[in-house]
Motif scaffolding. Structure first.
Motif, mmCIF file in Angstrom:
data_model
loop_
_atom_site.group_PDB
_atom_site.id
_atom_site.type_symbol
_atom_site.label_atom_id
_atom_site.label_comp_id
_atom_site.label_asym_id
_atom_site.label_seq_id
_atom_site.Cartn_x
_atom_site.Cartn_y
_atom_site.Cartn_z
ATOM 1 N N MET A 8 0.852 -1.184 0.000
ATOM 2 C CA MET A 8 0.000 0.000 0.000
ATOM 3 C C MET A 8 0.890 1.237 0.000
ATOM 4 O O MET A 8 1.314 1.708 1.052
ATOM 5 C CB MET A 8 -0.930 -0.006 1.224
ATOM 6 C CG MET A 8 -1.794 1.241 1.394
ATOM 7 S SD MET A 8 -2.588 1.865 -0.104
ATOM 8 C CE MET A 8 -3.491 0.450 -0.652
ATOM 9 N N THR A 10 0.274 4.330 -0.871
ATOM 10 C CA THR A 10 -0.363 5.636 -0.748
ATOM 11 C C THR A 10 -0.238 6.177 0.673
ATOM 12 O O THR A 10 -0.613 5.505 1.639
ATOM 13 C CB THR A 10 -1.851 5.554 -1.116
ATOM 14 O OG1 THR A 10 -1.981 5.027 -2.433
ATOM 15 C CG2 THR A 10 -2.514 6.922 -1.046
ATOM 16 N N THR A 144 -7.147 4.956 -2.679
ATOM 17 C CA THR A 144 -6.191 3.959 -2.192
ATOM 18 C C THR A 144 -6.227 2.668 -2.993
ATOM 19 O O THR A 144 -5.737 1.636 -2.534
ATOM 20 C CB THR A 144 -6.427 3.644 -0.699
ATOM 21 O OG1 THR A 144 -7.815 3.327 -0.484
ATOM 22 C CG2 THR A 144 -6.017 4.807 0.180
ATOM 23 N N THR A 145 -6.805 2.706 -4.189
ATOM 24 C CA THR A 145 -6.754 1.519 -5.054
ATOM 25 C C THR A 145 -5.820 1.769 -6.232
ATOM 26 O O THR A 145 -5.543 2.916 -6.582
ATOM 27 C CB THR A 145 -8.144 1.154 -5.618
ATOM 28 O OG1 THR A 145 -8.502 2.091 -6.641
ATOM 29 C CG2 THR A 145 -9.199 1.126 -4.529
ATOM 30 N N PRO A 146 -5.385 0.710 -6.896
ATOM 31 C CA PRO A 146 -4.559 0.867 -8.102
ATOM 32 C C PRO A 146 -5.388 0.857 -9.376
ATOM 33 O O PRO A 146 -4.835 0.815 -10.466
ATOM 34 C CB PRO A 146 -3.658 -0.372 -8.048
ATOM 35 C CG PRO A 146 -4.526 -1.415 -7.438
ATOM 36 C CD PRO A 146 -5.415 -0.695 -6.445
ATOM 37 N N PHE A 166 -1.434 3.789 -8.229
ATOM 38 C CA PHE A 166 -1.800 4.265 -6.898
ATOM 39 C C PHE A 166 -1.596 5.779 -6.800
ATOM 40 O O PHE A 166 -0.660 6.326 -7.395
ATOM 41 C CB PHE A 166 -0.928 3.614 -5.829
ATOM 42 C CG PHE A 166 -1.309 2.212 -5.466
ATOM 43 C CD1 PHE A 166 -2.332 1.972 -4.555
ATOM 44 C CD2 PHE A 166 -0.632 1.123 -6.008
ATOM 45 C CE1 PHE A 166 -2.668 0.680 -4.197
ATOM 46 C CE2 PHE A 166 -0.958 -0.171 -5.655
ATOM 47 C CZ PHE A 166 -1.981 -0.397 -4.747
ATOM 48 N N SER A 252 -7.546 -3.228 -3.021
ATOM 49 C CA SER A 252 -6.276 -3.130 -3.747
ATOM 50 C C SER A 252 -5.477 -4.419 -3.606
ATOM 51 O O SER A 252 -4.614 -4.716 -4.428
ATOM 52 C CB SER A 252 -5.455 -1.946 -3.232
ATOM 53 O OG SER A 252 -4.911 -2.199 -1.957
#
Length: 365
Positions: A8, A10, A144-146, A166, A252
């Protein structure tokens, strides 16, 4: 034995006035910013004004592209790039709901790679210029997702473009959601719940993704009464925004599952908002599970007694009167059976009758 990968990248900054209070972090991204947003809401809720104030405080030049529509198309993404490609854009600020953030992610790829929007669908492992996201709804978790989901009019559907993009930073300020119409607050909140649920009830789930989901269920459950009666406090909105972001972090890792794939034609052909399209499928979706242990845990955490109560709650909140014909059910079922990505994320075997039955459940009021 625990066995998982978790990534993650971000950075999350949350709180009132977090954009202006943290303007200094913008400085490292460069001297020229493209703001990607929609037609009007960012001007009304103060998010655009705050972003501009932060940029000007740091003496960063900027341009604004404010033509992102709901369910943004490949054509809109390409227009945003072409109209600004002569400028020395170093980074992008996305302001809005999932539409603005998804569009901005795709635009970032075009700036780095100088390709057409349609080429995004066939090329792999592309990198983009940096993106900072300021969500103004609490639902998609796109900050917060790709993922970047765009409308492809040639194929008459919405699709994830298949790249990993991201946001570098997500600024979470629930004040930007205060002026949302109630039906949008409800639809986006249920979208967040469906992300939580589809990540939790997923072949790719892990202890890390489950931790995120279970806290999200609690936060969502604490807001159901407020969503029902319309008296939504800023504290409720903070909980919904955090639940949405946690859900984004979760999917994600796992991806989404059946309802998201099944909801796309309801949005494209019937004009049903994305969160609503997912939510009206949920009673049928949960009912096909043979192993309901995680469903029971999920509903317990959200303070819901069972699948039937969840269905009743969603019908009450969403107020959707959609009815599908048998021809439409057949068409949408066959399309879903070609969606290998969503099918493989479901932890049990899925049949044609299962998919058709979920669609038919929409007609049961």
């Amino acid at each position: 034995m625990f066995n998982f990968n978790y990534h993650m990248p971000t950075k999350i900054i949350m709180g009132p006035d977090c954009v202006k209070k943290n303007s200094r972090v913008l400085r490292k991204f460069g001297d020229f910013c493209l703001i990607v947003t929609g037609h009007g809401s960012s001007k009304i809720n103060g998010s655009l004004e705050d972003a501009i104030s932060a940029l000007e405080h740091e003496d960063i030049k900027y341009r604004i592209f404010d033509e992102v529509e709901e369910n943004p198309s490949l054509e809109t993404v390409e227009k945003a790039f072409m109209e600004n490609s002569v400028h020395p854009v170093d980074f992008i600020i996305a302001i809005g709901g999932g539409s603005a953030m998804d569009a901005a992610k795709a635009v970032s790829l075009l700036f780095r790679n100088r390709i057409t929007a349609r080429e995004l669908l066939s090329m792999k492992n592309l990198k983009g210029i940096p993106i900072l996201s300021i969500p103004t709804t609490a639902g998609t978790g796109s900050e917060t997702t790709p993922y970047s989901v765009l409308t492809d009019h040639q194929e008459s559907t919405k699709k994830n473009i298949g790249q990993v993009i991201f946001s570098d930073i997500a600024f979470l300020d629930a004040r930007y959601t205060i002026n949302l119409p109630h039906h949008i607050t409800v639809s986006t909140a249920i979208d967040a719940f469906t992300h939580l649920a589809e990540g939790y009830l997923n072949r790719n789930s892990s202890i890390m993704s489950d931790i995120l989901a279970e806290k999200g269920f609690i936060l969502f459950g604490e807001c159901i009464s407020a969503l029902r009666n319309g008296c939504i406090t800023i504290r409720d909105r903070e909980k919904l925004m955090l639940a949405s972001t946690l859900a984004g972090m979760e999917i994600s890792q796992t991806g989404t599952s059946l309802p998201h794939g099944m909801g796309y034609p309801l949005t494209y052909f019937k004009g049903v908002p994305h969160g609503t399209a997912n939510g009206i499928l949920y009673e049928g979706y949960l009912s096909i599970f043979k192993d309901r242990r995680k469903i029971d845990r999920m509903l317990e955490l959200a303070g819901i007694s069972g699948i039937a109560e969840l269905g009743d709650t969603f019908r009450e909140l969403l107020k959707c009167d959609l009815v599908l014909s048998e021809g439409e059910i057949t068409q949408y079922t066959e399309s879903m059976l070609c969606n290998d990505t969503k099918l493989k994320n479901h932890p049990e075997h899925v049949t044609r009758d299962d998919i058709a039955g979920i669609y038919r459940s929409i007609n049961r009021k």
